[in-house]
Each structure stands twice: as C-alpha cells, then as structure tokens.
Design an enzyme around this catalytic site. Structure first.
Site, short mmCIF file in Angstrom:
data_model
loop_
_atom_site.label_atom_id
_atom_site.label_comp_id
_atom_site.label_asym_id
_atom_site.label_seq_id
_atom_site.Cartn_x
_atom_site.Cartn_y
_atom_site.Cartn_z
N SER A 91 0.85 -1.19 0.00
CA SER A 91 0.00 0.00 0.00
C SER A 91 0.88 1.23 0.00
CB SER A 91 -0.90 0.01 1.23
OG SER A 91 -0.13 0.21 2.40
N LYS A 92 0.24 2.41 -0.04
CA LYS A 92 0.99 3.67 -0.06
C LYS A 92 1.89 3.82 1.16
CE LYS A 92 -1.90 6.56 -3.03
NZ LYS A 92 -0.80 6.79 -3.97
N ARG A 93 1.57 3.18 2.24
CA ARG A 93 2.40 3.26 3.44
C ARG A 93 3.77 2.64 3.20
NH1 ARG A 93 -2.54 1.79 5.54
NH2 ARG A 93 -1.92 -0.39 5.64
N ASP A 94 3.87 1.78 2.18
CA ASP A 94 5.14 1.11 1.89
C ASP A 94 5.99 1.89 0.89
OD1 ASP A 94 4.51 -1.31 3.44
OD2 ASP A 94 2.97 -1.58 1.92
#
Length: 478
Positions: free
Chosen positions: A250-253
């Site tokens: 996800s964008k968190r990665d």
C-alpha cells in the site's frame, strides 16, 4: 481458438503497480501465444473516474513498453448493450428488482453480526408479487437489480495458476446487485461483476488473467456467464504484491503508482523486467531480460501461487544494471530531464560537456535521480566544506599546493585529461610532495568533500565550466 486477453484498469486513480504487473503478464502471454492483447477502460464509476487518470494509465503503459492490439474501449460507451442484457435477465426471471432501503440492509447486517454470521443479503425480495412491488414504488423507493445466485451449489474452475478451485455459492453474499435504477425509473450503468462479463463475452476473451483478490468475483462471474448462455473463459489468478511484512502493498510502503517510480528515476526496461519477476521466474533462473525475451518463454507453470514480496533492493540492483549497460548518449538523454527538474542550468553547457559528465557519473548511478545529487557541485556552489575537507586544506604546505595549482591553471588555456595530468605532475614536482597529497587537496578545494566522482575528469569539467579557478582561490581562505 486464438488467444485473446485484456487488461481492464479503472480510471479512478493513477496506474498502480498491481495493474502494471497484470498488464505485463497478459502482454507476455499474448505475445507468447501469438494472440491479441486488448485494453479496456472500466469507467462506469462516474463519480470517481477522471480523464486525467485515463491519460495516466495510457502514458504509464506506453512508458512500460506495453502496447495493445485493440482498444482502448470504454465501458461508458457501451451502456445500451449492458442495459439490454439486464432487461434480458429480468425477462428470463434470472434477475429481479429489489426495493430494500439502506436502513433495512444495515439492520440486516447488524442482526447477522450479532448472530456471528457472515454478512449477506437474505434474498428477501427475490419473489415479490406485483402488488408488493407497486406498494414499494408508491412509497418512492428506488430499486436495484439483483442477479439470482442459486444455492446450494459449487462453482468450480481449473485455474491457470492455482489448479482446481471451487467456491460454494452460499459464500457469495446472496443475490448480488448488478445495476441501479435512476430517479426516472430507468436502468443505469451496471456494476463491475456484470459489465465485465458482458464485455468479455463480446470481446471474445479466452483467458482472464488478474490478481488473486478477484477469486470470489470469478465465482460470481461464472454464474453470470451461465445465465447468459456463454462459455466462461479460462481464469488465471496471479499472486498479490506484498510488502516485506507479508501484507498487501500500500501507499504506506512507499510508491505504488507507476509514475511515482518513473519520477524516482527508474527506467522502464528495468521496471518492467522487475514486474515480470514479481510472481514469475524463467526456468533458467535468469534475472535480466527484455519483455520480448521473456515473452518467448513465458508460461503459467512458472507463476507462483504464493504472494510476491516487493524487494526494493532487487529493483534497485536491476535498475543499476540496466543503467550501467546503456550507451552514454542514451543515459545522457534520460538523466537530462531530471537535472532540469532539479533546477540546474543546462543552457550554459554544451552537449559534449553533458556527455562527459554522464560518462563520469554513470558508473555510480542506481537511479536517474542520483545524477542530480552526484553532479550537484558541477552546477551550484557548495555552501561549506565537510569537516574532512576543511582539515585537508589546513597548513602552509597545502596552501602552497593550492597556489601552485592556481598558477599552473592560469597558464593552461584548454584543459583535457592529458593536460590535467601534466598540471598534477608539475605541482607535485614543484612542491616536493606525493601525487596523493595534490589529488586530495584538489578534490577538497573543488568539491568541498573528499568523496565523489573521479577527480581529474571533474577538474576538467569544472574548468571547462569556468569554476575550477575560483574554487581553488576560495580554498585558500579556509
């Protein structure tokens, strides 16, 4: 039958790496089989679909080198076909109007939750009488169209990646919504699971290759194929792309859209190479290959069932290998936009100067964006010297070396690799020091640091840009 596969992105966001990987697999299979690769834009979500996302998807696929044989086709241009098919299912009693309100559906879910049951529609309006329907309409209720899912039964298929897969129809959430009705009572654009089946039938898709998160959708779609009297295509569900913790990326990665990777300095040849390796591997274990080379050997036998972990180190290594193998002219053309975006003045240098700079820094590049960092001292004055550089430039002996370099440089009109070497020899001899002391002092004076690109070519480039002499003079004030 000739192979016909498709990629069907939704323009509700920029081209995602999961979609890009799916596009790569479909493209490889189509090319391997001598088949047809189709692009279809699933834009029925009118609120979230945007032209800018469609453009981003088209540009992203082009950047990756993924060309399509047919399309792009747009679902919003096929509404008449979908609506006619919905009416057909209604006429055949394979679908019906459901008048449940959101409040009723929410109450249904809460009851199921309290009873520790999986959320599902309980099919309560499947067999409404004409009188009941008329009563609901008189209340002003706006219906949806639900497709009848027969229970109990097992939906099974032989998956190209996972082998035999089966799904109980009782686990599909009850009769599913396939279309909504507008304020005028007209059937509007259909929902995903219905439209995709109609499209794939009309486009004669032979294999549907997509992520494993679509497996439940596949079971629903097979039932719709059957209701429409069509033979389902083969299905292949590829592994999800995971982060290093094993969760869906996800964008968190970090970056998740293809254009973010482009802006980070990855090149398309390396990126699509890595995309192919996310869940697939050649039998010979080779890790560097073009898409064309991969298409010659691609098969689903080598596609993994387990999730594919995104490995930044591996991607960086692949990108560096491609960059180091490219001709200097090519690398120069690719890194120039990044230098311009950084704000460096390229108008003051000629093409040959840029080529020489590229040749100097290319072996150190992992990403194209590295060029801006590595070459910074060629374009802007460094604010201060590092502590190591300051220490190096202390003392009368070093001042003598710097002064001698200045005098030698003043007597040199055109500096090249040979004449720069002669300058070093002359200063070394006149100052009675070792060559290493001169080179170290030169680096500290010109770059403000003791680390960086090879110093003699840097000396030449800075002199050609008119910066070497002033920096040597500045070093005398440290």
């Amino acid at each position: 039958m000739s192979v016909r596969v498709r990629i069907a992105p939704s323009p509700t966001g920029n081209l995602h790496i999961g979609t890009a990987r799916t596009a790569v697999f479909n493209w490889l299979y189509a090319r391997n089989q001598g088949g047809t690769f189709i692009l279809r834009v699933e834009d029925t979500d009118r609120e979230r679909s945007k032209d800018e996302y469609t453009q981003n998807i088209l540009e992203g696929l082009a950047w990756l080198g993924i060309d399509f044989d047919e399309g792009p086709f747009f679902q919003t241009q096929r509404s008449d076909r979908y609506i006619a098919t919905v009416h057909k299912l209604l006429a055949e009693k394979k679908a019906y109007f459901c008048y449940c309100t959101e409040a009723e559906l929410e109450e249904m879910r809460e009851t199921q939750k309290a009873n520790k049951q999986a959320p599902r529609y309980d099919n309560r309006h499947r067999n409404l009488t004409d009188e009941q329907r008329q009563a609901f309409e008189a209340e002003g209720r706006r219906p949806v169209v639900r497709f009848i899912i027969e229970e109990p039964r097992t939906v099974a298929w032989n998956d190209l990646v996972r082998g035999n897969v089966s799904w109980s129809s009782s686990d599909l959430g009850g009769d599913m919504v396939i279309a909504r009705v507008d304020e005028q009572g007209n059937i509007g654009l259909p929902l995903y699971n219905f439209a995709v089946v109609v499209d794939d039938i009309d486009m004669q898709i032979t294999q549907v290759i997509r992520g494993e998160d679509h497996i439940a959708n596949t079971a629903k779609q097979i039932l719709i194929y059957e209701a429409l009297g069509a033979t389902p295509p083969q299905f292949g569900h590829t592994p999800l792309i995971l982060n290093q913790q094993g969760a869906k990326i996800s964008k968190r990665d970090g970056a998740t859209s293809v254009w973010e990777f482009r802006n980070m300095g990855y090149i398309p040849e390396a990126f699509n190479n890595y995309m192919a390796l996310l869940g697939w591997s050649p039998s010979d274990g080779k890790e560097l290959f073009t898409l064309q080379e991969a298409s010659q050997i691609f098969s689903f036998d080598r596609v993994n069932k387990a999730g594919a972990k995104f490995d930044w180190d591996k991607l960086n290594w692949i990108n560096s290998q491609y960059l180091h193998s490219l001709p200097t002219e090519d690398v120069c053309d690719r890194l120039t936009p990044f230098l311009k975006e950084t704000g460096y003045d390229l108008e003051s240098v000629d093409r040959q100067w840029l080529l020489d700079l590229t040749k100097l820094i290319a072996p150190s590049l992992t990403l194209l964006t590295d060029a801006a960092t590595i070459s910074k001292f060629f374009f802007t004055e460094f604010e201060d010297y590092t502590d190591e550089a300051k220490t190096t430039l202390q003392g009368d002996a070093i001042a003598g070396i710097i002064t001698a370099l200045i005098e030698a440089l003043k007597e040199t009109t055109d500096l090249d690799a040979d004449s720069a070497g002669e300058v070093i020899k002359t200063v070394t001899k006149s100052q009675g020091v070792k060559k290493g002391a001169v080179m170290k002092s030169l680096r500290a004076a010109l770059t403000g640091d003791l680390h960086g690109p090879e110093i003699l070519p840097s000396f030449v480039l800075l002199h050609r840009k008119g910066l070497a002499l002033s920096r040597l003079q500045r070093a005398l004030t440290v």
